[in-house]
Design a protein around this motif. Structure first.
Motif, short mmCIF file in Angstrom:
data_model
loop_
_atom_site.label_atom_id
_atom_site.label_comp_id
_atom_site.label_asym_id
_atom_site.label_seq_id
_atom_site.Cartn_x
_atom_site.Cartn_y
_atom_site.Cartn_z
N VAL A 1 39.82 32.17 48.93
CA VAL A 1 39.41 30.77 48.80
C VAL A 1 39.06 30.55 47.33
CG1 VAL A 1 37.81 28.98 49.56
CG2 VAL A 1 38.60 30.73 51.18
N LEU A 2 39.78 29.66 46.70
CA LEU A 2 39.69 29.50 45.24
C LEU A 2 38.40 28.82 44.82
CD1 LEU A 2 43.37 28.41 44.45
CD2 LEU A 2 42.36 30.70 44.36
N PRO A 3 38.04 28.95 43.53
CA PRO A 3 36.87 28.23 43.02
C PRO A 3 37.04 26.72 43.18
CG PRO A 3 37.67 29.84 41.41
CD PRO A 3 38.68 29.79 42.50
N ALA B 1 39.99 24.16 42.08
CA ALA B 1 41.24 24.86 41.80
C ALA B 1 42.22 24.60 42.93
CB ALA B 1 41.00 26.34 41.63
#
Lengths: 348, 348, 348, 348
Positions: free
Chosen positions: B277-279, B282
């Motif tokens: 799970v991206l920042p 993002a």
């Protein structure tokens, strides 16, 4: 565990080094140097490394780095490595330089083709030109500097070496027409490398002036005992990410059959893990080596004109840069030469 | 060593299975089945495997194969696996089916969407839908059939599962706009998939009729306890080799903050090796997962319309096919779930 | 002959204007403005124009330019046109602005989404939003400023306009998933737009924040008499040079058949040269419009969810920029509307 | 209006002929022959032509066609034109053959390289090799058959012709390394031409055996009065739709300066509309000619090896096929030679 530092970790070759070293069981990356992205998370610059690399980019302080690591890879523009290296550093750490600083033994040729003053000519002699298949015996635990060969150079030399060495071709007639994917142009923000400029196009560049020319001449010159070898090398830019294809032409120096030439290649490459001489009539294609450290080689005798066409393909970021650097590291530290590099090419 | 056979080894997913299994320390490939290339050297069909795979292609005889291997991967068109499997085979060997034959629990829906009679409906119930992150607990040493999920399906479900399960979105409002690289279309010789037809173009296809639709509906239906869930799924063809990007839209079912939604994703994926799970802010990009078994996920709450945009990206041949199949194999045989799959994405 | 000046002639849209205007029998290009390449030969910047355009790039002096030409195209970043234009200039010359400066009638929305102060709000009202198919009647010889619509906007509006206008869909449920070729990102030297960054990848960007959103909302709002219309617009970057594909989703507002919807499209587009409503079940593909001023439209009713999927494709540099600008010029000067634009799409 | 028929209208060259002829003010297309798509709407096969071409595909009946049109373009595989043509047909209609049937004056060479029996050798002598820049004077109203040159051939010959003719190079040392976009491979459904097989790869093919070799040898042989000229021609496949780039190498036959060579090119091409000899040091790039009938030429003297590198680029479907065919048609019917072909290259 061998501790590794990378200077120039945010270029394409630097990122490829990280990819390969993550898969190497005997090393630990402890320093990711990048002047441009200092203090930024490496995985913010290269999100492929998200959750795989936690570190932030560091500066390029080679002296400090030399205290902390066993080997430094410099994946930087020409001139940087030569300007940073010194006796104290070399007493502590091994250097594998992916730039051209220590590739050419003749410093005048370096300065002429690179239009740069060489800042450490005193180390040129001891640096080993790290084309492992040819210079493996020169690399050992005492080697301090490896000059990691260029991408075009590696393809060209490996493709032509047995033909020159076995005097199958006349070396004065060599013409190398090379084609490269765009990652070879680096990650700098230039209009010429924008997607829309490269895509759907093909061009030659650096015609008659490309810096890999003297490197190929010098190395093939050693193979035939000539220090004045001159050849033509013409690079082209191809709308693809990775891959170099070399199509080389030369006049045959003697009457040879397919079997003769095949035997010459086998003499040098039969036991090589990374060199694959293809079956008769097969031509190398860059897609078959992508992501791997392999070089594929093929050739065709052209009896109508008494010439030979020799072809080689590799992945410019692997065997043409980071993979070969890891191969050299393996030699330096006495690991299996293909440790971390037994990667099957990825297709498509 | 677990002995592996592949039926359909000369499709793109088959070749990817070979690539991944070559890097798996606990398996040995002993059968490369390919009706189209029978008796040909595998490395003549896929030259990336030259010097890595010596075997020739075999036929699709599942009965014989069952005597020789521990697990069969079927990477074939729909219908083949269901037509070959029987009690005796299942008593000897495990099946990981990369086709759709055992994915849909409702055989009527299978026959309607695939326009095929199902030849082995008796095994549908026992087959485990092999989306490991969700159904890991259902796979064990006694499992005989894994229905390996589709590429679009894996991306869509993993992207939306926490939102549906945690009742963050109204599942009746889900719209999935998916984009796929061309390897998803297979290696069949069709005009529509020629380079010049796909390159420099973008199109939707199978609008309202794509077969992955009911698979997504069934699985997300389980997440919210609904057997009548209907959603829109629109696939698109993109001029690239690999990669699926899903952009999914849904109405929010309750008032949530970024942190709420992030917590929902973390609840299910925080410990997952393959889900990143991206920042915040993002967006997933297919380039960052290429060659790897990762799924990258991002989302954005759209307060102006009270909707959420959830995005997921993976490599269709890895997490969307062969990688997930290996992950399932690891579960079946009690290996580390990421054995052979700890591959960093390759960029560029 | 109408004398034409272009400010921003060295961007991709500027170059496309030159291409189209060279094929227009009633115009003469007399000024190629480009701050970045001033005094350089235009054909050195764009070698496609070698032997076709002899001129050198000039500066952006709109006052001087107004004395020399009949119409100025501004193909520049946002803000430039609004900062240069004044009463004297407008008394001498017509302006076709390819930037966003005069597209949004609500200046607050402009300043909020573009984060720019608007330097000439006094001209917003008189500027005609130059979507010719819808606003043709507003353009005549007295029009002084054309706000040439954006590329995403043109595709989105033309695809949805009949559905909104004829109340076939509920406008509050519109979701636009758009995909664009990379020329839409301009010719600036940015790492994100390098070949190796864009090629073999797909991503969404500007999710929830893209500046074309309010433009689409405003124009579709006019179609349904709403000034508070909100919709979702999500752009994606595709590894191709040209082309925009829009896939739009909305809930049906009434019970309609294929024929009903087809009739709605025909009502508005049947006589339009540049709008091609495709045969039933055909989906627009960007390859079929490349190089031309056509918009291709298709749709599919999705009865399972009571929604409609409407799709549109165009060439972002032609109908999405330079072609539409020429179409507007034709209206301004009373030429045939398709003069210079009867170009068949080029394939492949 | 000249009435035109096309046999092979659904290949890429056929479609390009349609595109160009639609923009030609003096012709009318009255017959679109396509055995594979007979009775289908042409615009269903090539949707770029939707609303532009209403006709359906017809069969290949050349006798009937000869009664209805003034000129027939045959854009078909080798052998078809030679097998259909006869005296009666030639008495009624002109033939522009885009296949190789009438290009080689030596029928033995044709039969050897094409492995085909020539069905109409009696017409070979009268057929004019339609490289307009060189053979313009041979084409007039009485000409019955034009042998339209191949794509590789046109590029190679135009690039080398002045160097051979003016004895600047030694013709026995010519090596032609050619790179072609994939549309040159045609629209047949072959695995080798699928998107995923071509994309991200580069390869040579037909090494030493490509059929365009003897065509280049024959034509350059005329230029230097030699009927035994032998050269090397190596084609490569590039992941792009259109474009051919030729990089040719040869030994200099005399001492020449840049100016000498430039003068030689100018002597033959200075007045040619379609040949653009680039400024000093500029290299041709296929992107700068895309969609146009231009050939761009550049060269570099390589004093270190006393060789010259000459480069040429064109669009294989235009100057390499359909555009040159239209240029020949213009000559045949006395139109301006560039009528319908004054198309600026499209970029990007």
């Amino acid at each position: 565990m061998v501790k590794v530092g990378i200077i120039g970790a945010t270029g394409y070759a630097g990122n490829e080094l990280v990819r390969l070293l993550l898969g190497h069981k005997d090393v630990e990356i402890v320093w990711l140097g990048s002047r441009s992205y200092i203090d930024q998370k490496y995985s913010d610059v290269y999100r492929n490394m998200f959750k795989l690399v936690d570190a932030r980019c560091m500066d390029d302080n080679m002296e400090q780095l030399a205290d902390e690591v066993d080997v430094i890879f410099t994946a930087t523009p020409q001139g940087l490595c030569a300007s940073l290296v010194n006796d104290e550093i070399l007493s502590k750490v091994k250097i594998i330089d992916l730039s051209a600083d220590f590739r050419l033994k003749n410093v005048d040729i370096y300065e002429k083709w690179y239009k740069l003053e060489h800042k450490s000519p005193q180390y040129i002699d001891e640096a080993v030109y790290g084309l492992c298949e040819i210079n493996r015996d020169k690399v050992n635990n005492n080697t301090r500097i490896i000059a990691n060969p260029g991408c075009y150079t590696t393809t060209s030399i490996l493709t032509l070496y047995p033909l020159v060495k076995e005097e199958i071709i006349n070396p004065d007639t060599i013409i190398i027409d090379a084609k490269s994917g765009t990652s070879g142009a680096g990650r700098g923000a230039k209009v010429a490398n924008l997607f829309c400029e490269v895509n759907e196009s093909m061009k030659a560049y650096g015609v008659g002036t490309h810096r890999h020319t003297p490197e190929i001449e010098e190395q093939l010159g050693y193979a035939c005992g000539r220090d004045d070898l001159k050849l033509i090398f013409t690079p082209h830019l191809v709308p693809m990410n990775r891959g170099i294809l070399v199509t080389a032409y030369a006049n045959l120096a003697k009457d040879v059959t397919y079997e003769d030439v095949k035997a010459a290649y086998d003499k040098y490459y039969d036991k090589e893990y990374f060199v694959r001489v293809l079956p008769k009539d097969a031509c190398p294609e860059t897609r078959w080596v992508e992501g791997s450290n392999f070089v594929d080689i093929g050739f065709k005798i052209e009896p109508r004109t008494n010439r030979i066409i020799a072809m080689g393909a590799l992945d410019n970021l692997v065997k043409g840069a980071a993979g070969q650097a890891v191969q050299n590291m393996n030699l330096l530290f006495g690991f299996e030469e293909n440790e971390g590099l037994k990667i099957a090419p990825m297709f498509p």
